[in-house]
Each structure stands twice: as structure tokens, then as C-alpha cells.
Design a protein around this motif. Structure first.
Motif, mmCIF file in Angstrom:
data_model
loop_
_atom_site.group_PDB
_atom_site.id
_atom_site.type_symbol
_atom_site.label_atom_id
_atom_site.label_comp_id
_atom_site.label_asym_id
_atom_site.label_seq_id
_atom_site.Cartn_x
_atom_site.Cartn_y
_atom_site.Cartn_z
ATOM 1 N N GLN A 80 0.799 -1.222 0.000
ATOM 2 C CA GLN A 80 0.000 0.000 0.000
ATOM 3 C C GLN A 80 0.832 1.274 0.000
ATOM 4 O OE1 GLN A 80 -3.499 0.085 2.646
ATOM 5 N NE2 GLN A 80 -2.976 -1.999 3.253
ATOM 6 N N PHE A 81 2.044 1.197 0.561
ATOM 7 C CA PHE A 81 2.863 2.392 0.726
ATOM 8 C C PHE A 81 4.299 2.114 0.303
ATOM 9 C CE2 PHE A 81 -0.525 2.646 3.889
ATOM 10 C CZ PHE A 81 -1.070 3.892 3.605
ATOM 11 N N THR A 82 4.977 3.195 -0.058
ATOM 12 C CA THR A 82 6.402 3.126 -0.380
ATOM 13 C C THR A 82 7.163 3.996 0.614
ATOM 14 O OG1 THR A 82 6.044 2.733 -2.736
ATOM 15 C CG2 THR A 82 8.169 3.652 -2.101
ATOM 16 N N LEU A 83 8.208 3.445 1.206
ATOM 17 C CA LEU A 83 9.067 4.191 2.115
ATOM 18 C C LEU A 83 10.186 4.833 1.304
ATOM 19 C CD1 LEU A 83 9.926 4.882 5.061
ATOM 20 C CD2 LEU A 83 11.252 2.757 5.049
ATOM 21 N N LEU A 84 10.294 6.163 1.376
ATOM 22 C CA LEU A 84 11.329 6.892 0.649
ATOM 23 C C LEU A 84 12.055 7.799 1.635
ATOM 24 C CD1 LEU A 84 10.920 8.516 -2.865
ATOM 25 C CD2 LEU A 84 12.349 9.552 -1.111
ATOM 26 N N VAL A 85 13.334 7.498 1.885
ATOM 27 C CA VAL A 85 14.095 8.218 2.905
ATOM 28 C C VAL A 85 15.496 8.543 2.403
ATOM 29 C CG1 VAL A 85 12.841 7.251 4.885
ATOM 30 C CG2 VAL A 85 14.811 6.021 3.954
ATOM 31 N N SER A 86 16.107 9.543 3.054
ATOM 32 C CA SER A 86 17.494 9.902 2.800
ATOM 33 C C SER A 86 18.072 10.418 4.115
ATOM 34 C CB SER A 86 17.595 10.947 1.693
ATOM 35 O OG SER A 86 18.948 11.181 1.334
ATOM 36 N N GLU A 87 19.201 11.119 4.062
ATOM 37 C CA GLU A 87 19.805 11.615 5.293
ATOM 38 C C GLU A 87 19.065 12.828 5.855
ATOM 39 O OE1 GLU A 87 23.633 14.081 4.441
ATOM 40 O OE2 GLU A 87 23.420 12.662 2.772
ATOM 41 N N ASN A 88 18.144 13.388 5.072
ATOM 42 C CA ASN A 88 17.402 14.569 5.478
ATOM 43 C C ASN A 88 16.057 14.540 4.759
ATOM 44 O OD1 ASN A 88 16.453 17.444 5.314
ATOM 45 N ND2 ASN A 88 18.364 17.841 6.403
ATOM 46 N N LYS A 89 14.987 14.911 5.454
ATOM 47 C CA LYS A 89 13.669 14.851 4.822
ATOM 48 C C LYS A 89 13.557 15.799 3.632
ATOM 49 C CE LYS A 89 11.245 18.196 7.797
ATOM 50 N NZ LYS A 89 10.096 18.397 8.725
ATOM 51 N N LYS A 90 14.366 16.878 3.609
ATOM 52 C CA LYS A 90 14.337 17.793 2.473
ATOM 53 C C LYS A 90 14.768 17.088 1.195
ATOM 54 C CE LYS A 90 15.143 22.114 5.021
ATOM 55 N NZ LYS A 90 16.045 23.280 5.177
ATOM 56 N N ILE A 91 15.656 16.120 1.327
ATOM 57 C CA ILE A 91 16.095 15.360 0.155
ATOM 58 C C ILE A 91 14.959 14.496 -0.366
ATOM 59 C CG2 ILE A 91 17.781 13.685 -0.687
ATOM 60 C CD1 ILE A 91 19.578 14.650 1.699
ATOM 61 N N ALA A 92 14.257 13.836 0.564
ATOM 62 C CA ALA A 92 13.106 13.029 0.162
ATOM 63 C C ALA A 92 12.058 13.898 -0.528
ATOM 64 C CB ALA A 92 12.506 12.336 1.385
ATOM 65 N N GLU A 93 11.827 15.089 0.005
ATOM 66 C CA GLU A 93 10.861 16.005 -0.603
ATOM 67 C C GLU A 93 11.309 16.427 -2.000
ATOM 68 O OE1 GLU A 93 10.758 19.022 2.345
ATOM 69 O OE2 GLU A 93 9.494 17.875 3.730
ATOM 70 N N ALA A 94 12.620 16.631 -2.174
ATOM 71 C CA ALA A 94 13.143 17.022 -3.483
ATOM 72 C C ALA A 94 12.978 15.897 -4.499
ATOM 73 C CB ALA A 94 14.616 17.414 -3.364
ATOM 74 N N VAL A 95 13.169 14.662 -4.064
ATOM 75 C CA VAL A 95 12.985 13.518 -4.961
ATOM 76 C C VAL A 95 11.522 13.429 -5.394
ATOM 77 C CG1 VAL A 95 13.084 11.004 -5.139
ATOM 78 C CG2 VAL A 95 14.931 12.236 -3.991
ATOM 79 N N VAL A 96 10.603 13.578 -4.455
ATOM 80 C CA VAL A 96 9.176 13.530 -4.783
ATOM 81 C C VAL A 96 8.816 14.668 -5.747
ATOM 82 C CG1 VAL A 96 6.841 13.762 -3.857
ATOM 83 C CG2 VAL A 96 8.528 12.359 -2.657
ATOM 84 N N PHE A 97 9.382 15.843 -5.524
ATOM 85 C CA PHE A 97 9.130 16.983 -6.420
ATOM 86 C C PHE A 97 9.556 16.641 -7.848
ATOM 87 C CE2 PHE A 97 10.686 20.799 -8.588
ATOM 88 C CZ PHE A 97 9.573 21.616 -8.522
ATOM 89 N N GLN A 98 10.719 16.009 -7.979
ATOM 90 C CA GLN A 98 11.211 15.657 -9.311
ATOM 91 C C GLN A 98 10.349 14.570 -9.957
ATOM 92 O OE1 GLN A 98 13.435 17.177 -11.150
ATOM 93 N NE2 GLN A 98 13.873 18.663 -9.523
ATOM 94 N N ILE A 99 9.848 13.637 -9.156
ATOM 95 C CA ILE A 99 8.963 12.600 -9.692
ATOM 96 C C ILE A 99 7.695 13.245 -10.247
ATOM 97 C CG2 ILE A 99 7.485 10.648 -9.052
ATOM 98 C CD1 ILE A 99 9.684 9.850 -7.040
ATOM 99 N N ARG A 100 7.123 14.162 -9.466
ATOM 100 C CA ARG A 100 5.916 14.853 -9.937
ATOM 101 C C ARG A 100 6.199 15.681 -11.187
ATOM 102 N NH1 ARG A 100 4.448 16.644 -3.818
ATOM 103 N NH2 ARG A 100 3.015 14.933 -3.283
ATOM 104 N N ARG A 101 7.390 16.228 -11.245
ATOM 105 C CA ARG A 101 7.763 17.048 -12.414
ATOM 106 C C ARG A 101 7.922 16.170 -13.651
ATOM 107 N NH1 ARG A 101 12.953 21.219 -12.405
ATOM 108 N NH2 ARG A 101 12.562 22.154 -14.456
ATOM 109 N N GLN A 102 8.549 15.003 -13.480
ATOM 110 C CA GLN A 102 8.774 14.095 -14.603
ATOM 111 C C GLN A 102 7.503 13.373 -15.027
ATOM 112 O OE1 GLN A 102 11.490 13.388 -16.420
ATOM 113 N NE2 GLN A 102 13.095 14.481 -15.328
ATOM 114 N N PHE A 103 6.603 13.150 -14.069
ATOM 115 C CA PHE A 103 5.378 12.401 -14.342
ATOM 116 C C PHE A 103 4.183 13.218 -13.846
ATOM 117 C CE2 PHE A 103 8.886 9.477 -13.746
ATOM 118 C CZ PHE A 103 8.771 8.625 -14.845
ATOM 119 N N PRO A 104 3.743 14.203 -14.621
ATOM 120 C CA PRO A 104 2.680 15.118 -14.180
ATOM 121 C C PRO A 104 1.370 14.409 -13.824
ATOM 122 C CG PRO A 104 3.760 15.929 -16.174
ATOM 123 C CD PRO A 104 4.246 14.542 -15.961
#
Length: 257
Positions: A80-104
Motif C-alpha cells: 500500500q505504501f512506499t518508504l522513501l528516505v534519505s539523510e534529510n527529509k528535504k532530500i526526500a521532498e526534493a525527490v518527490v518533487f522531481q517525480i511529480r515534475r517528470q510524471f505530471p
């Protein structure tokens, strides 16, 4: 795990549990925004990536113009869910932003973690009695769900309550807010303290940390907004975290928004 490999991984991981629609956060999607990495001892279902950012996201000092910043990202898919983590939550947020940008067309949302419910559940019978005041603040449907969850007495639930306890609690204060808005509590078993139980009725808990009884290290800490932070340098430790999260999902403490 060799020390050389351990040194390459973050000491702490931070990020989010995510739900998706019209997209699957699998390797085919993630490799569009980050480069897959292979480290001995790691692999499916724990996928490592290297994400390049044009901005410093982990508090770097003295960044030069035009410099790029590489960060490790750990992605663990579930039913049901995907865990997406890095050394800082801002990095995870940046990855999600890029996913949304690449896949509108993609719909990516943070999970809703019912932190206050988890706390009441871990308290067992004490949680059932203390939960009556909290249920009055909920809608009828949510109150009914909470009541059924708190009443769970299957062997797996009794075992979970005995095996895990609270090491951290952050809560909003719902009475006399003009004098005090929030409180943070830390300990080996926070809910068993008289002070905590005396004022629980006036709290709305939005963040908590879980640990195994008899262990000093926290398993993970979680927030209402799907935020998670934990230390995991080995697959067995990460497997434990995923298993605990899976139990909480199955029991209705974590769900989609």
C-alpha cells in the motif's frame, strides 16, 4: 556488513511513507530522477539510489556556485505504501518533487499516520479508558474505528503491546493554550509515567517514537504527516522497521489520505 560499506550510508534516515496513484514508485520511475546504486548486502526490496541536487539540502556550508550535491536515497516498496528516505527529509521532498515534475499525471501523497491512536493502543486497557475523551473529538466513523482498534485482543496485538513501548511523545496542548502550546516527553516508557497519564486528556499527540522493551535504541519515530526517521545500517534492522510499519498498516493505524 563491512565498515567501509557502513560508512557510505547515512547514520540516520529521514523521509516519508508515500501512497501513489497512476504511478508505481518502482525502479522504472525512480531511475528517471536518481541513479540506481548497488552495494554488497543490499538489494530488493531495499533499493538504493544516488540523487543529484543543484542545491545543498543537508546543511552543507560553503557551497560553490554550480556545485552539485549527491545524496543517497533508500526506497522500499510495499503493498500500500512506499518508504522513501534519505539523510534529510528535504532530500526526500526534493525527490518527490522531481517525480511529480517528470510524471505530471502521478498522484503522490504522504500517508496519514494516526500517532495518537498508536499511543492509546500501546497503553492497552489504560488506553481504552483514556481514549474516551479523545473519541469525543473525532467524527462518528473515526471514533468507531478507533474503538474497534483499541479493543483488539488477538495474540499478535497483545504481543505487539508487550514488545514495543513509547520513547518519545510530542503533543499539542488543548487546554489553556495561551500559556502552553506544545510539550515534548522522552523516556524509557513514557506512557507509564503518572504525569503523562494525568494530562493525556489535554493532549493531541502528533509525533511518537517506538522502541523495543529492554532496548535503549529507538526503532523509529513517526509523525502524523507520514514522516519517519530511524537508524538502520543493516538489512535485518531495516526489515524490523518495515515489519513494524506493516503491522501498523494492517491494523489501520496508517492509511491513505
Amino acid at each position: 556488513m563491512p565498515l567501509k560499506i557502513m560508512a557510505q550510508l547515512p547514520e540516520w534516515w529521514s523521509g516519508y511513507l508515500l501512497s501513489t496513484e497512476k504511478i508505481d514508485l518502482g525502479p522504472e520511475v525512480l531511475r528517471q530522477v536518481a541513479a540506481p546504486e548497488s552495494l554488497p548486502g543490499w538489494g530488493g526490496p531495499f533499493h538504493l539510489y544516488r540523487f543529484l541536487s543543484s542545491k545543498p539540502l543537508a546543511g552543507e556550508i560553503g557551497a560553490a556556485q554550480g556545485q552539485t550535491f549527491p545524496y543517497r536515497v533508500l526506497v522500499t516498496p510495499g503493498e500500500q505504501f512506499t518508504l522513501l528516505v534519505s539523510e534529510n527529509k528535504k532530500i526526500a521532498e526534493a525527490v518527490v518533487f522531481q517525480i511529480r515534475r517528470q510524471f505530471p499525471q502521478a498522484i503522490v501523497k504522504r500517508a496519514l499516520i494516526e500517532v495518537h491512536w498508536i499511543v492509546l493502543f500501546l497503553m492497552g486497557e489504560h488506553g481504552q479508558s483514556q481514549g474516551e475523551a479523545f473519541k469525543m473529538r473525532l467524527g462518528a466513523r473515526s471514533a468507531a474505528i478507533l474503538g474497534s482498534i483499541l479493543a483488539l485482543q488477538e495474540e499478535v496485538d497483545i504481543s505487539f503491546r508487550s514488545e514495543y513501548t513509547l520513547s518519545t511523545v510530542f503533543a499539542e496542548i488543548l487546554r489553556q493554550e495561551q500559556f502552553m502550546q506544545k510539550v515534548s516527553l522522552y523516556g524509557t516508557n513514557v506512557w507509564q509515567h503518572d504525569l503523562f497519564r494525568a494530562y493525556l486528556e489535554d493532549m493531541k499527540i502528533f509525533y511518537c517514537g517506538l522502541r523495543k522493551s529492554g532496548e535503549s535504541a529507538e526503532i523509529f519515530a513517526a509523525g502524523n504527516d507520514g514522516f519517519l526517521t530511524f537508524s538502520a545500517k543493516t538489512r535485518p534492522r531495516l526489515r524490523l522497521i518495515v515489519d513494524v510499519l506493516g503491522y501498523l498498516v494492517k491494523r489501520g493505524f496508517i492509511h491513505k489520505r
